[in-house]
Structure formats: C-alpha cells, structure tokens
Motif scaffolding. Sequence first.
Motif, PDB file in Angstrom:
ATOM      1  N   MET A   1     -33.463   6.898  41.836  1.00  0.00           N
ATOM      2  CA  MET A   1     -32.197   6.425  41.296  1.00  0.00           C
ATOM      3  C   MET A   1     -31.151   7.507  41.472  1.00  0.00           C
ATOM      4  O   MET A   1     -31.405   8.674  41.232  1.00  0.00           O
ATOM      5  N   ASN A   2     -29.953   7.108  41.874  1.00  0.00           N
ATOM      6  CA  ASN A   2     -28.871   8.059  42.076  1.00  0.00           C
ATOM      7  C   ASN A   2     -28.426   8.655  40.755  1.00  0.00           C
ATOM      8  O   ASN A   2     -28.626   8.078  39.695  1.00  0.00           O
ATOM      9  N   GLU A   3     -27.770   9.799  40.831  1.00  0.00           N
ATOM     10  CA  GLU A   3     -27.289  10.527  39.671  1.00  0.00           C
ATOM     11  C   GLU A   3     -26.337   9.673  38.824  1.00  0.00           C
ATOM     12  O   GLU A   3     -25.412   9.057  39.345  1.00  0.00           O
ATOM     13  N   ILE A   4     -26.564   9.675  37.515  1.00  0.00           N
ATOM     14  CA  ILE A   4     -25.703   8.959  36.586  1.00  0.00           C
ATOM     15  C   ILE A   4     -24.996   9.988  35.718  1.00  0.00           C
ATOM     16  O   ILE A   4     -25.609  10.933  35.225  1.00  0.00           O
ATOM     17  N   THR A   5     -23.704   9.797  35.524  1.00  0.00           N
ATOM     18  CA  THR A   5     -22.895  10.672  34.687  1.00  0.00           C
ATOM     19  C   THR A   5     -22.431   9.889  33.470  1.00  0.00           C
ATOM     20  O   THR A   5     -21.954   8.761  33.594  1.00  0.00           O
ATOM     21  N   LEU A   6     -22.578  10.471  32.283  1.00  0.00           N
ATOM     22  CA  LEU A   6     -22.024   9.907  31.063  1.00  0.00           C
ATOM     23  C   LEU A   6     -20.797  10.728  30.721  1.00  0.00           C
ATOM     24  O   LEU A   6     -20.862  11.951  30.660  1.00  0.00           O
ATOM     25  N   ARG A   7     -19.662  10.042  30.510  1.00  0.00           N
ATOM     26  CA  ARG A   7     -18.412  10.754  30.260  1.00  0.00           C
ATOM     27  C   ARG A   7     -17.477   9.902  29.415  1.00  0.00           C
ATOM     28  O   ARG A   7     -17.649   8.690  29.303  1.00  0.00           O
ATOM     29  N   ARG A   8     -16.468  10.563  28.869  1.00  0.00           N
ATOM     30  CA  ARG A   8     -15.420   9.878  28.128  1.00  0.00           C
ATOM     31  C   ARG A   8     -14.688   8.933  29.088  1.00  0.00           C
ATOM     32  O   ARG A   8     -14.384   9.287  30.223  1.00  0.00           O
ATOM     33  N   ALA A   9     -14.414   7.725  28.624  1.00  0.00           N
ATOM     34  CA  ALA A   9     -13.721   6.747  29.454  1.00  0.00           C
ATOM     35  C   ALA A   9     -12.272   7.165  29.687  1.00  0.00           C
ATOM     36  O   ALA A   9     -11.669   7.858  28.871  1.00  0.00           O
ATOM     37  N   ARG A  10     -11.740   6.721  30.816  1.00  0.00           N
ATOM     38  CA  ARG A  10     -10.338   6.934  31.166  1.00  0.00           C
ATOM     39  C   ARG A  10      -9.655   5.568  31.274  1.00  0.00           C
ATOM     40  O   ARG A  10     -10.322   4.545  31.459  1.00  0.00           O
ATOM     41  N   ALA A  11      -8.335   5.573  31.223  1.00  0.00           N
ATOM     42  CA  ALA A  11      -7.583   4.314  31.310  1.00  0.00           C
ATOM     43  C   ALA A  11      -7.953   3.520  32.562  1.00  0.00           C
ATOM     44  O   ALA A  11      -8.027   2.288  32.525  1.00  0.00           O
ATOM     45  N   ALA A  12      -8.216   4.199  33.645  1.00  0.00           N
ATOM     46  CA  ALA A  12      -8.566   3.527  34.900  1.00  0.00           C
ATOM     47  C   ALA A  12      -9.905   2.782  34.809  1.00  0.00           C
ATOM     48  O   ALA A  12     -10.190   1.909  35.644  1.00  0.00           O
ATOM     49  N   ASP A  13     -10.722   3.100  33.796  1.00  0.00           N
ATOM     50  CA  ASP A  13     -12.022   2.449  33.614  1.00  0.00           C
ATOM     51  C   ASP A  13     -11.929   1.112  32.888  1.00  0.00           C
ATOM     52  O   ASP A  13     -12.904   0.355  32.851  1.00  0.00           O
TER      53      ASP A  13
ATOM     54  N   VAL B   1     -18.543   2.253  37.301  1.00  0.00           N
ATOM     55  CA  VAL B   1     -18.918   2.187  35.887  1.00  0.00           C
ATOM     56  C   VAL B   1     -20.021   1.146  35.747  1.00  0.00           C
ATOM     57  O   VAL B   1     -19.833  -0.022  36.088  1.00  0.00           O
ATOM     58  N   ILE B   2     -21.185   1.585  35.247  1.00  0.00           N
ATOM     59  CA  ILE B   2     -22.335   0.686  35.133  1.00  0.00           C
ATOM     60  C   ILE B   2     -22.819   0.537  33.691  1.00  0.00           C
ATOM     61  O   ILE B   2     -23.780  -0.179  33.436  1.00  0.00           O
ATOM     62  N   GLY B   3     -22.155   1.213  32.759  1.00  0.00           N
ATOM     63  CA  GLY B   3     -22.522   1.085  31.357  1.00  0.00           C
ATOM     64  C   GLY B   3     -21.408   1.610  30.469  1.00  0.00           C
ATOM     65  O   GLY B   3     -20.554   2.381  30.923  1.00  0.00           O
ATOM     66  N   THR B   4     -21.428   1.196  29.209  1.00  0.00           N
ATOM     67  CA  THR B   4     -20.415   1.644  28.258  1.00  0.00           C
ATOM     68  C   THR B   4     -20.921   1.540  26.830  1.00  0.00           C
ATOM     69  O   THR B   4     -21.866   0.781  26.558  1.00  0.00           O
ATOM     70  N   ALA B   5     -20.299   2.281  25.946  1.00  0.00           N
ATOM     71  CA  ALA B   5     -20.530   2.190  24.500  1.00  0.00           C
ATOM     72  C   ALA B   5     -19.338   2.820  23.804  1.00  0.00           C
ATOM     73  O   ALA B   5     -18.649   3.670  24.381  1.00  0.00           O
TER      74      ALA B   5
ATOM     75  N   ILE C   1     -27.593   5.528  24.408  1.00  0.00           N
ATOM     76  CA  ILE C   1     -27.742   5.602  22.950  1.00  0.00           C
ATOM     77  C   ILE C   1     -28.075   7.036  22.526  1.00  0.00           C
ATOM     78  O   ILE C   1     -27.507   7.561  21.559  1.00  0.00           O
ATOM     79  N   GLU C   2     -28.979   7.688  23.236  1.00  0.00           N
ATOM     80  CA  GLU C   2     -29.335   9.077  22.903  1.00  0.00           C
ATOM     81  C   GLU C   2     -28.120   9.990  23.025  1.00  0.00           C
ATOM     82  O   GLU C   2     -27.932  10.906  22.216  1.00  0.00           O
ATOM     83  N   TRP C   3     -27.275   9.775  24.013  1.00  0.00           N
ATOM     84  CA  TRP C   3     -26.048  10.556  24.185  1.00  0.00           C
ATOM     85  C   TRP C   3     -25.157  10.372  22.960  1.00  0.00           C
ATOM     86  O   TRP C   3     -24.606  11.336  22.429  1.00  0.00           O
ATOM     87  N   CYS C   4     -24.998   9.117  22.511  1.00  0.00           N
ATOM     88  CA  CYS C   4     -24.181   8.836  21.326  1.00  0.00           C
ATOM     89  C   CYS C   4     -24.770   9.501  20.078  1.00  0.00           C
ATOM     90  O   CYS C   4     -24.034  10.079  19.273  1.00  0.00           O
ATOM     91  N   VAL C   5     -26.077   9.438  19.923  1.00  0.00           N
ATOM     92  CA  VAL C   5     -26.731  10.063  18.767  1.00  0.00           C
ATOM     93  C   VAL C   5     -26.502  11.568  18.782  1.00  0.00           C
ATOM     94  O   VAL C   5     -26.222  12.183  17.751  1.00  0.00           O
TER      95      VAL C   5
ATOM     96  N   LEU D   1     -35.987   2.579  19.749  1.00  0.00           N
ATOM     97  CA  LEU D   1     -35.279   3.860  19.694  1.00  0.00           C
ATOM     98  C   LEU D   1     -35.247   4.457  18.291  1.00  0.00           C
ATOM     99  O   LEU D   1     -34.655   5.517  18.089  1.00  0.00           O
ATOM    100  N   GLY D   2     -35.870   3.778  17.316  1.00  0.00           N
ATOM    101  CA  GLY D   2     -35.954   4.324  15.961  1.00  0.00           C
ATOM    102  C   GLY D   2     -34.998   3.709  14.954  1.00  0.00           C
ATOM    103  O   GLY D   2     -35.038   4.056  13.776  1.00  0.00           O
ATOM    104  N   PHE D   3     -34.133   2.793  15.384  1.00  0.00           N
ATOM    105  CA  PHE D   3     -33.231   2.118  14.449  1.00  0.00           C
ATOM    106  C   PHE D   3     -34.018   1.080  13.658  1.00  0.00           C
ATOM    107  O   PHE D   3     -34.958   0.472  14.180  1.00  0.00           O
ATOM    108  N   ARG D   4     -33.654   0.911  12.403  1.00  0.00           N
ATOM    109  CA  ARG D   4     -34.325  -0.059  11.534  1.00  0.00           C
ATOM    110  C   ARG D   4     -33.312  -1.069  11.009  1.00  0.00           C
ATOM    111  O   ARG D   4     -32.206  -0.686  10.620  1.00  0.00           O
ATOM    112  N   PRO D   5     -33.723  -2.342  10.938  1.00  0.00           N
ATOM    113  CA  PRO D   5     -32.826  -3.379  10.400  1.00  0.00           C
ATOM    114  C   PRO D   5     -32.824  -3.340   8.873  1.00  0.00           C
ATOM    115  O   PRO D   5     -33.555  -4.067   8.213  1.00  0.00           O
TER     116      PRO D   5
END
Length: 155
Positions: free
Chosen positions: A1-13, A63-67, A104-108, A137-141
């Motif tokens: 799988m090619n390199e994936i970067t997680l970053r703050r979104a920009r207006a162009a996104d 862009v292939i994902g967001t949160a 999710i791990e990045w957000c945590v 991932l360890g979240f509980r309802p």
Amino acid sequence: MNEITLRRARAADVPAIVALLADDALGRTRESPGDLAPYETAFAEIDGDRQHLLVVAEREDAVIGTAQLTFLPGLSHRGATRAQIEAVRIGGTARGTGLGSALIEWCVERARERGCSMVQLTSDASRTDAHRFYERLGFRPTHVGFKLDLTGTAH
C-alpha cells in the motif's frame, strides 16, 4: 500500500471531504456535493477555532479519509475536557486496509496531547458495522443519545 499521510484539512480539501460524507446510504440523503458554499462556510469556522480539528487521510495527493475532532471543556468530571470524534469516513477503495483504525488512533493521540480525560463518539443506530469497528478499538456503548432537529429535515 502506498504511503498515507494524516494531516489537518485545508480549504482545497472541502470538495473531496464532502464527497466522502455523501458516499454512503445516509450521506446521500443529507449531503449536497453540488453546492459547496455551506461546507466552505463551515470549514472556515472549524479551521479558525482551536477547539476543532478537521483531519484528512491522503494518498498520492488524493483525500481518501476524514474525521473531525472537537475538544469540549466542561465542569463535570472535575473540569475535564472530552474529545468528540465525528464524521469519520473512509473512501471505498481504502476500506478494510487499516486506515480507519489509524485515523481513530491519530485522533485519540491528539486528544491525549490536549490533556483530554476521554474520547467519545456517536454513530447512527443503523451503522452496525461501524459499531463493531469502534468496539474493536476499545470504545464502549455506554450512553443513549438524543437529537432534536431544528431544521425540519431530520436525518
């Protein structure tokens, strides 16, 4: 799988993020990718507020994902700050690759860096696959959520 970067979104996104939000059965009923103006306004507000962080996952300049991660200071729990994860979406070609877990791990980790005492999220009751994913991932309802539609267009 090619390199994936997680970053703050920009207006162009914004167009790519909206496309991700609209790319499922629920999103198709509530998102309007043909009219980006309300999304651009919302992005400017999110981006200008330190309590919000909109993140994207990018591969080969696509862009292939967001949160969205929101920090909620409060008085309960001894003045604790909570982090709220919302609008998690992974593009169809990237589903099942581990990107959702990484996002999710990045957000945590960002929540830990900000000193949050907990991370919470909500998920539509119909998204049973997502519920299993979050539990893995360890979240509980632990709570029942309620919403009051103020627009007359409940979804």
